[in-house]
Scaffold this motif. Structure first.
Motif, PDB file in Angstrom:
ATOM      1  N   ARG A   1      14.283  -3.921 -17.728  1.00  0.00           N
ATOM      2  CA  ARG A   1      15.242  -3.058 -18.415  1.00  0.00           C
ATOM      3  C   ARG A   1      14.856  -1.608 -18.135  1.00  0.00           C
ATOM      4  N   THR A   2      15.549  -0.992 -17.193  1.00  0.00           N
ATOM      5  CA  THR A   2      15.208   0.359 -16.765  1.00  0.00           C
ATOM      6  C   THR A   2      15.255   1.349 -17.916  1.00  0.00           C
ATOM      7  N   ALA A   3      16.158   1.126 -18.875  1.00  0.00           N
ATOM      8  CA  ALA A   3      16.313   2.049 -19.997  1.00  0.00           C
ATOM      9  C   ALA A   3      15.078   2.103 -20.885  1.00  0.00           C
ATOM     10  N   THR A   4      14.175   1.095 -20.772  1.00  0.00           N
ATOM     11  CA  THR A   4      12.972   1.080 -21.603  1.00  0.00           C
ATOM     12  C   THR A   4      11.812   1.836 -20.960  1.00  0.00           C
ATOM     13  N   MET A   5      12.024   2.413 -19.771  1.00  0.00           N
ATOM     14  CA  MET A   5      10.960   3.164 -19.127  1.00  0.00           C
ATOM     15  C   MET A   5      10.581   4.380 -19.991  1.00  0.00           C
ATOM     16  N   PRO A   6       9.291   4.636 -20.205  1.00  0.00           N
ATOM     17  CA  PRO A   6       8.871   5.813 -20.967  1.00  0.00           C
ATOM     18  C   PRO A   6       9.482   7.099 -20.410  1.00  0.00           C
ATOM     19  N   LYS A   7       9.893   7.998 -21.296  1.00  0.00           N
ATOM     20  CA  LYS A   7      10.612   9.211 -20.889  1.00  0.00           C
ATOM     21  C   LYS A   7       9.805  10.070 -19.925  1.00  0.00           C
ATOM     22  N   ASP A   8       8.488  10.183 -20.162  1.00  0.00           N
ATOM     23  CA  ASP A   8       7.669  11.020 -19.278  1.00  0.00           C
ATOM     24  C   ASP A   8       7.601  10.434 -17.866  1.00  0.00           C
ATOM     25  N   LYS A   9       7.601   9.089 -17.769  1.00  0.00           N
ATOM     26  CA  LYS A   9       7.565   8.446 -16.454  1.00  0.00           C
ATOM     27  C   LYS A   9       8.914   8.601 -15.746  1.00  0.00           C
ATOM     28  N   MET A  10       9.994   8.462 -16.503  1.00  0.00           N
ATOM     29  CA  MET A  10      11.322   8.663 -15.925  1.00  0.00           C
ATOM     30  C   MET A  10      11.477  10.087 -15.402  1.00  0.00           C
ATOM     31  N   GLN A  11      10.981  11.044 -16.169  1.00  0.00           N
ATOM     32  CA  GLN A  11      11.082  12.441 -15.746  1.00  0.00           C
ATOM     33  C   GLN A  11      10.257  12.692 -14.489  1.00  0.00           C
ATOM     34  N   ALA A  12       9.100  12.048 -14.395  1.00  0.00           N
ATOM     35  CA  ALA A  12       8.255  12.189 -13.207  1.00  0.00           C
ATOM     36  C   ALA A  12       8.988  11.682 -11.962  1.00  0.00           C
ATOM     37  N   ILE A  13       9.696  10.553 -12.113  1.00  0.00           N
ATOM     38  CA  ILE A  13      10.457  10.013 -10.976  1.00  0.00           C
ATOM     39  C   ILE A  13      11.577  10.966 -10.585  1.00  0.00           C
ATOM     40  N   LEU A  14      12.334  11.452 -11.567  1.00  0.00           N
ATOM     41  CA  LEU A  14      13.452  12.372 -11.284  1.00  0.00           C
ATOM     42  C   LEU A  14      12.963  13.652 -10.637  1.00  0.00           C
ATOM     43  N   ASP A  15      11.861  14.190 -11.124  1.00  0.00           N
ATOM     44  CA  ASP A  15      11.315  15.435 -10.558  1.00  0.00           C
ATOM     45  C   ASP A  15      10.847  15.232  -9.122  1.00  0.00           C
ATOM     46  N   ALA A  16      10.231  14.086  -8.853  1.00  0.00           N
ATOM     47  CA  ALA A  16       9.755  13.803  -7.491  1.00  0.00           C
ATOM     48  C   ALA A  16      10.933  13.636  -6.529  1.00  0.00           C
ATOM     49  N   LEU A  17      11.943  12.865  -6.954  1.00  0.00           N
ATOM     50  CA  LEU A  17      13.101  12.632  -6.083  1.00  0.00           C
ATOM     51  C   LEU A  17      13.881  13.920  -5.821  1.00  0.00           C
ATOM     52  N   ALA A  18      13.905  14.825  -6.820  1.00  0.00           N
ATOM     53  CA  ALA A  18      14.638  16.082  -6.671  1.00  0.00           C
ATOM     54  C   ALA A  18      14.016  16.973  -5.597  1.00  0.00           C
ATOM     55  N   GLU A  19      12.718  16.806  -5.334  1.00  0.00           N
ATOM     56  CA  GLU A  19      12.035  17.652  -4.354  1.00  0.00           C
ATOM     57  C   GLU A  19      12.095  17.097  -2.925  1.00  0.00           C
ATOM     58  N   LEU A  20      12.578  15.859  -2.798  1.00  0.00           N
ATOM     59  CA  LEU A  20      12.658  15.259  -1.462  1.00  0.00           C
ATOM     60  C   LEU A  20      13.972  15.637  -0.783  1.00  0.00           C
ATOM     61  N   PRO A  21      13.972  15.825   0.536  1.00  0.00           N
ATOM     62  CA  PRO A  21      15.212  16.172   1.241  1.00  0.00           C
ATOM     63  C   PRO A  21      16.181  14.991   1.354  1.00  0.00           C
ATOM     64  N   GLN A  22      15.687  13.774   1.150  1.00  0.00           N
ATOM     65  CA  GLN A  22      16.531  12.584   1.270  1.00  0.00           C
ATOM     66  C   GLN A  22      17.469  12.448   0.065  1.00  0.00           C
ATOM     67  N   ARG A  23      18.618  11.821   0.301  1.00  0.00           N
ATOM     68  CA  ARG A  23      19.472  11.409  -0.801  1.00  0.00           C
ATOM     69  C   ARG A  23      18.915  10.112  -1.393  1.00  0.00           C
ATOM     70  N   VAL A  24      19.368   9.794  -2.609  1.00  0.00           N
ATOM     71  CA  VAL A  24      18.848   8.625  -3.318  1.00  0.00           C
ATOM     72  C   VAL A  24      20.002   7.752  -3.808  1.00  0.00           C
ATOM     73  N   VAL A  25      19.906   6.457  -3.570  1.00  0.00           N
ATOM     74  CA  VAL A  25      20.834   5.474  -4.129  1.00  0.00           C
ATOM     75  C   VAL A  25      20.048   4.640  -5.126  1.00  0.00           C
ATOM     76  N   TRP A  26      20.466   4.655  -6.395  1.00  0.00           N
ATOM     77  CA  TRP A  26      19.683   4.050  -7.484  1.00  0.00           C
ATOM     78  C   TRP A  26      20.528   3.016  -8.219  1.00  0.00           C
ATOM     79  N   LYS A  27      19.989   1.787  -8.304  1.00  0.00           N
ATOM     80  CA  LYS A  27      20.610   0.756  -9.137  1.00  0.00           C
ATOM     81  C   LYS A  27      20.229   1.056 -10.589  1.00  0.00           C
ATOM     82  N   TRP A  28      21.193   1.610 -11.325  1.00  0.00           N
ATOM     83  CA  TRP A  28      20.963   2.056 -12.701  1.00  0.00           C
ATOM     84  C   TRP A  28      21.974   1.362 -13.604  1.00  0.00           C
ATOM     85  N   GLU A  29      21.480   0.621 -14.612  1.00  0.00           N
ATOM     86  CA  GLU A  29      22.343  -0.245 -15.404  1.00  0.00           C
ATOM     87  C   GLU A  29      23.206   0.502 -16.424  1.00  0.00           C
TER      88      GLU A  29
END
Length: 516
Positions: free
Chosen positions: A298-326
């Motif tokens: 259940r992706t929605a149960t991921m701790p907020k600080d960990k979710m933010q870490a993922i979003l911040d990391a992906l935002a700095e990459l030049p690649q686009r992202v396709v995410w399976k998000w429920e």
């Protein structure tokens, strides 16, 4: 004249070949309600039907549309389907032990549901004849009892690596010094504490299986039929196990002849992507990173600080992202992310613009990534994901990051590793080796299924599955080899003492004679 002779020979050849192909009556038994497991088996079952065999399949996942030669005995609606039920949290030895108990009770409940089903009971009441039964080897052996009632040889199937309690029945040695435990963190080069945890967990799960799962399943089956052998004995009589693995993932294994690696047969030919997704991928100058954590988490149960870490990391990459998000929306979503509740994973990974896969390391996604040569950043969360992630990293297909160690900088470092051209080139080479087999995974699986039906009276199990434990551990030989030198030493000591005692007595007598 020559042409007519050639045509006649071709027709005779075709006729003879067609006579060698026999339509089998096959029983499929899948009493576990895990959707991700059945995703693996379904293409294999459909291919058996496509090749002309008649299938009767017991499962929670009936076909949505009628399929030729494929008859469902549906258990749908009799238990909840396991999907999106696992929270994002750190796993431990304790949680693994509790999970093992839960899996055992699920197996017992599944056995009750299946054996109580009227259509299932009708199979033995009508004395249905099957050439072979294909059954899942996961958390229970109730399917083996059903196959025994129907007097049908069995081929076992897995959607994962071997479970701890399956080693003995196939005569495979489990040695924690180099074999990781399926459900815990660790590789073939595990630390001392990891090996200790692996050993404790392995023994614990075997005891749970023997004294809880099999005992209660046997009682359930015994309500419907008398005098069946023990379920463990039936397990040792399985003709073949089609193990969902390939040596390119886990390296060399000591497997007997009746355990056959067929990893990859669920991967189908990729289909065209829908327009909006295709446009997003093909317009990405630097490629696309695919993110999915499977159907169980259940992706929605991921701790907020960990979710933010993922979003911040992906935002700095030049690649686009396709995410399976429920969920309907992803809070704080950067502009470079495309979200969808469902994505055609295999079709997406097949696209040449997909340059990396951020995954929980489930067997399906890991297999598809290896198949298409897409490097992985793995974040295992539960069950066999830890073993898959460790194997993937050791093989060089990707890198891992643990949830508890996840930070923006840590994740960025992992992505930069797998996006390096040299790393990706090596993954492509490993993927090429993955495909380089004498037969395809599907053809291999079908061949041994048909083989088991063709030779039902032959036994192919390893002799190691039948020898008593003391003999398997060579304790009798060790006893003899250790007894011989001990006996020799004892005899030498006794002779030595006897000799010196005799000498001493002789000297004493001589001394007495002199004094006289």
């Amino acid at each position: 004249m020559l042409v007519s002779v050639i045509l006649t020979l071709i027709l005779i050849s075709i006729f003879n070949t067609s006579n060698e192909v026999h339509s089998l009556n096959i029983l499929g038994v899948f009493p576990y309600q895990g959707k991700s497991h059945f995703y693996v088996f379904e293409p294999y079952l459909k291919e058996l039907a496509r090749r002309g065999h008649n299938l009767t399949v017991i499962s929670y996942f009936p076909q949505k549309e009628p399929l030729k030669n494929y008859h469902d005995i549906s258990l749908a609606g009799k238990s909840i389907i396991f999907e999106g039920i696992v929270p994002f949290q750190k796993q431990s030895l304790l949680t693994n032990m509790l999970t093992s108990l839960g899996v055992s009770y699920v197996a017992i409940d599944n056995c009750n549901i299946m054996m109580d089903d009227e259509e299932v009971q009708d199979l033995w009441k009508r004395k249905m004849k099957f050439d072979v039964a294909v059954v899942e080897q996961f958390n229970g052996d109730c399917a083996l009892g059903l196959a025994h009632i129907l007097n049908t040889p069995v081929v076992g199937l897995t959607s994962h690596l071997l479970m701890p309690y399956h080693y003995d029945r196939y005569g495979i040695s489990y040695n924690p010094s180099y074999i990781p435990f399926l459900l815990l963190d660790g590789s073939t080069k595990s630390t001392l504490m990891q090996r200790l945890s692996h050993t404790i967990s392995h023994i614990y799960m075997k005891l749970i299986y023997q004294y809880l799962t099999q005992r209660y399943e046997y009682k359930i089956i015994s309500k419907y039929v008398d005098n069946i052998p023990s379920l463990e004995e039936l397990g040792r009589n399985i003709k073949f196990l089609l193990l969902y693995n390939n040596m390119m993932l886990t390296g060399s294994n000591i497997l007997p002849a009746n355990v056959i690696e067929v990893g990859g047969y669920h991967v189908s030919k990729p289909q065209p992507l829908r327009d909006d997704l295709l446009k997003f991928i093909e317009e990405s100058e630097h490629g696309v990173i695919y993110v999915s954590f499977g159907s169980m988490l259940r992706t929605a149960t991921m701790p907020k600080d960990k979710m933010q870490a993922i979003l911040d990391a992906l935002a700095e990459l030049p690649q686009r992202v396709v995410w399976k998000w429920e969920a309907k929306s992803l809070p704080g979503k950067p502009k470079n992310i495309f979200i969808s509740k469902w994505l055609p994973q295999n079709d997406l990974l097949a696209h040449p613009n997909v340059v990396a896969f951020y995954s929980h390391c489930g067997m399906l996604g890991t297999t598809e990534a290896l198949y298409h040569g897409v490097p992985l950043v793995g974040m295992p969360m539960f069950a066999d994901q830890f073993r898959n992630a460790a194997a993937m990293e050791e093989s060089g297909f990707g890198v891992t990051v643990k949830l508890e160690n996840l930070t923006k900088d840590n994740l960025l470092e992992k992505f930069k590793m797998v996006l390096d051209p040299k790393f990706r080139e090596n993954v492509k080479l490993l993927s090429k080796a993955w495909h380089d087999r004498p037969k395809s995974a599907m053809d291999t699986a079908i061949h041994w299924t048909e083989f088991a039906a063709k030779y039902p009276t032959l036994t192919f199990r390893s002799p190691a599955a039948d020898v008593p434990l003391y003999q398997y551990l060579c304790l009798d030989i060790i006893f003899i080899l250790s007894t011989i030198p001990i006996t020799i030493i004892y005899i030498v000591v006794v002779l030595y003492k006897t000799y010196f005692k005799s000498k001493s007595k002789q000297k004493s007598n001589e001394k007495k004679d002199k004094n006289m």
